[in-house]
Design a protein around this motif. Structure first.
Motif, PDB file in Angstrom:
ATOM      1  N   ASP A   1      67.184 -37.798  20.888  1.00 16.99           N
ATOM      2  CA  ASP A   1      67.877 -39.047  20.570  1.00 16.99           C
ATOM      3  C   ASP A   1      67.243 -40.233  21.290  1.00 16.99           C
ATOM      4  N   TYR A   2      66.962 -40.061  22.586  1.00 13.06           N
ATOM      5  CA  TYR A   2      66.430 -41.164  23.388  1.00 13.06           C
ATOM      6  C   TYR A   2      64.990 -41.514  23.035  1.00 13.06           C
ATOM      7  N   PHE A   3      64.267 -40.572  22.461  1.00 16.28           N
ATOM      8  CA  PHE A   3      62.878 -40.850  22.112  1.00 16.28           C
ATOM      9  C   PHE A   3      62.689 -41.201  20.635  1.00 16.28           C
TER      10      PHE A   3
ATOM     11  N   PHE B   1      74.372 -33.088  30.017  1.00 16.10           N
ATOM     12  CA  PHE B   1      74.222 -33.693  28.693  1.00 16.10           C
ATOM     13  C   PHE B   1      72.849 -34.319  28.527  1.00 16.10           C
ATOM     14  N   LEU B   2      72.380 -35.020  29.560  1.00 15.65           N
ATOM     15  CA  LEU B   2      71.086 -35.689  29.492  1.00 15.65           C
ATOM     16  C   LEU B   2      69.921 -34.707  29.439  1.00 15.65           C
ATOM     17  N   LEU B   3      70.128 -33.507  29.956  1.00 14.41           N
ATOM     18  CA  LEU B   3      69.060 -32.512  29.990  1.00 14.41           C
ATOM     19  C   LEU B   3      68.997 -31.664  28.724  1.00 14.41           C
ATOM     20  N   GLU B   4      69.934 -31.879  27.798  1.00 12.32           N
ATOM     21  CA  GLU B   4      69.893 -31.159  26.529  1.00 12.32           C
ATOM     22  C   GLU B   4      68.747 -31.677  25.672  1.00 12.32           C
ATOM     23  N   MET B   5      68.075 -30.779  24.955  1.00 16.74           N
ATOM     24  CA  MET B   5      66.929 -31.175  24.133  1.00 16.74           C
ATOM     25  C   MET B   5      67.323 -32.170  23.042  1.00 16.74           C
ATOM     26  N   VAL B   6      68.505 -31.981  22.450  1.00 15.16           N
ATOM     27  CA  VAL B   6      68.957 -32.896  21.389  1.00 15.16           C
ATOM     28  C   VAL B   6      69.125 -34.305  21.946  1.00 15.16           C
TER      29      VAL B   6
ATOM     30  N   PHE C   1      64.677 -42.036  31.232  1.00 10.48           N
ATOM     31  CA  PHE C   1      64.456 -41.703  32.638  1.00 10.48           C
ATOM     32  C   PHE C   1      65.213 -42.641  33.571  1.00 10.48           C
ATOM     33  N   GLY C   2      65.411 -43.894  33.144  1.00 13.08           N
ATOM     34  CA  GLY C   2      66.205 -44.818  33.948  1.00 13.08           C
ATOM     35  C   GLY C   2      67.638 -44.335  34.077  1.00 13.08           C
ATOM     36  N   LEU C   3      68.236 -43.930  32.949  1.00 15.58           N
ATOM     37  CA  LEU C   3      69.608 -43.412  32.971  1.00 15.58           C
ATOM     38  C   LEU C   3      69.676 -42.087  33.729  1.00 15.58           C
ATOM     39  N   LEU C   4      68.646 -41.246  33.559  1.00 13.34           N
ATOM     40  CA  LEU C   4      68.616 -39.957  34.252  1.00 13.34           C
ATOM     41  C   LEU C   4      68.571 -40.144  35.766  1.00 13.34           C
ATOM     42  N   ILE C   5      67.765 -41.084  36.231  1.00 14.61           N
ATOM     43  CA  ILE C   5      67.664 -41.356  37.673  1.00 14.61           C
ATOM     44  C   ILE C   5      68.990 -41.856  38.229  1.00 14.61           C
ATOM     45  N   ILE C   6      69.640 -42.748  37.474  1.00 18.11           N
ATOM     46  CA  ILE C   6      70.941 -43.283  37.918  1.00 18.11           C
ATOM     47  C   ILE C   6      71.984 -42.172  38.023  1.00 18.11           C
ATOM     48  N   VAL C   7      72.032 -41.302  37.010  1.00 15.60           N
ATOM     49  CA  VAL C   7      73.009 -40.216  36.994  1.00 15.60           C
ATOM     50  C   VAL C   7      72.730 -39.229  38.124  1.00 15.60           C
ATOM     51  N   VAL C   8      71.468 -38.880  38.342  1.00 16.01           N
ATOM     52  CA  VAL C   8      71.110 -37.963  39.428  1.00 16.01           C
ATOM     53  C   VAL C   8      71.478 -38.566  40.782  1.00 16.01           C
TER      54      VAL C   8
ATOM     55  N   TRP D   1      52.669 -49.102  22.976  1.00 14.72           N
ATOM     56  CA  TRP D   1      53.067 -48.900  24.368  1.00 14.72           C
ATOM     57  C   TRP D   1      54.468 -49.447  24.640  1.00 14.72           C
ATOM     58  N   ILE D   2      54.857 -50.483  23.890  1.00 11.70           N
ATOM     59  CA  ILE D   2      56.195 -51.056  24.072  1.00 11.70           C
ATOM     60  C   ILE D   2      57.260 -50.048  23.624  1.00 11.70           C
ATOM     61  N   PHE D   3      57.010 -49.386  22.505  1.00  7.96           N
ATOM     62  CA  PHE D   3      57.956 -48.385  22.002  1.00  7.96           C
ATOM     63  C   PHE D   3      58.078 -47.220  22.983  1.00  7.96           C
ATOM     64  N   LEU D   4      56.936 -46.779  23.523  1.00 11.45           N
ATOM     65  CA  LEU D   4      56.957 -45.695  24.513  1.00 11.45           C
ATOM     66  C   LEU D   4      57.694 -46.117  25.772  1.00 11.45           C
ATOM     67  N   LEU D   5      57.459 -47.363  26.200  1.00 10.79           N
ATOM     68  CA  LEU D   5      58.110 -47.877  27.402  1.00 10.79           C
ATOM     69  C   LEU D   5      59.618 -47.943  27.223  1.00 10.79           C
ATOM     70  N   ILE D   6      60.063 -48.371  26.043  1.00 10.26           N
ATOM     71  CA  ILE D   6      61.503 -48.461  25.762  1.00 10.26           C
ATOM     72  C   ILE D   6      62.145 -47.078  25.812  1.00 10.26           C
ATOM     73  N   SER D   7      61.497 -46.084  25.201  1.00 11.56           N
ATOM     74  CA  SER D   7      62.037 -44.723  25.194  1.00 11.56           C
ATOM     75  C   SER D   7      62.096 -44.139  26.601  1.00 11.56           C
ATOM     76  N   CYS D   8      60.978 -44.247  27.321  1.00  7.24           N
ATOM     77  CA  CYS D   8      60.899 -43.654  28.660  1.00  7.24           C
ATOM     78  C   CYS D   8      61.840 -44.343  29.643  1.00  7.24           C
ATOM     79  N   SER D   9      61.879 -45.676  29.589  1.00  9.41           N
ATOM     80  CA  SER D   9      62.721 -46.409  30.530  1.00  9.41           C
ATOM     81  C   SER D   9      64.203 -46.170  30.266  1.00  9.41           C
ATOM     82  N   SER D  10      64.578 -46.093  28.982  1.00  9.02           N
ATOM     83  CA  SER D  10      65.992 -45.874  28.664  1.00  9.02           C
ATOM     84  C   SER D  10      66.450 -44.482  29.079  1.00  9.02           C
TER      85      SER D  10
END
Length: 201
Positions: free
Chosen positions: A165-167, A156-161, A32-39, A21-30
């Motif tokens: 990378d983030y996950f 850039f953040l919405l690209e599949m590649v 989606f956190g950046l995505l929310i800030i950019v949006v 769960w820690i690994f999942l949390l790190i991926s999701c937070s990094s």
């Protein structure tokens, strides 16, 4: 199936505790956190442009463009030429990144051969973890290069590649810090490998 590693008592006790769960949390937070800030800043910028319309646009229409915007365009064109393979250097980079993706898939297959989804093992004792780290450094640099070539950070953040990378990269860096590996979402490297030639070529 047993792990090929000979566990110490510390590692055996570590194996009993799951921290996926820690690994999942790190991926999701990094991501989606950046995505929310950019949006948020994108919407804020659009709102400011709409509400704060300059009154002296016509009077300032003859002012020459800022030199910084020209520099940014040149950097973007340079980065685009590299990742798209329009130059000899760019084509070599495309082949190199593809080879790195193939290596990442091979390392993933080696790690899955142990039959364990999560395993306690240190950086010193895992050659595959060391190889994965070296590959991640290359992927991070390529990640930054693609960012320079993108029209906007949001696109850039919405690209599949980028999502791949983030996950995959943050959990790997966390593996070194936590002293344990997690197979998790590393299989999505297969997507990057199968599509990189078509995307970059």
């Amino acid at each position: 199936m047993h792990s090929p590693y000979n566990y110490t008592k510390t590692q055996e006790s570590c194996q009993e505790e799951r921290k996926a769960w820690i690994f999942l949390l790190i991926s999701c937070s990094s991501y989606f956190g950046l995505l929310i800030i950019v949006v948020f800043f994108t919407l804020l910028s659009a709102l400011c442009k709409k509400l704060c319309k300059p009154t002296e646009v016509k009077a300032e229409s003859n002012i020459e463009p800022i030199a910084g915007s020209s520099f940014r365009s040149e950097v973007r064109e340079w980065a685009t030429s590299l990742i798209s393979g329009q130059t000899t250097t760019g084509r070599l980079l495309v082949v190199f990144i593809y080879a790195c993706n193939v290596c990442a898939v091979i390392v993933y297959m080696i790690d899955t051969s142990s039959g364990l989804m999560e395993e306690c093992i240190t950086w010193v004792d895992s050659i595959t973890l060391q190889i994965d780290f070296a590959l991640s450094v290359i992927f991070i640099l390529h990640h930054l290069l693609r960012l320079l070539a993108s029209s906007t950070i949001l696109s850039f953040l919405l690209e599949m590649v980028t999502i791949v990378d983030y996950f995959t990269i943050p959990p790997l860096l966390a593996s070194i810090w936590m002293g344990r590996t997690w197979i998790g979402l590393r299989y999505i490297f297969n997507y990057t490998t199968s599509t990189s030639i078509y995307m970059d070529g």
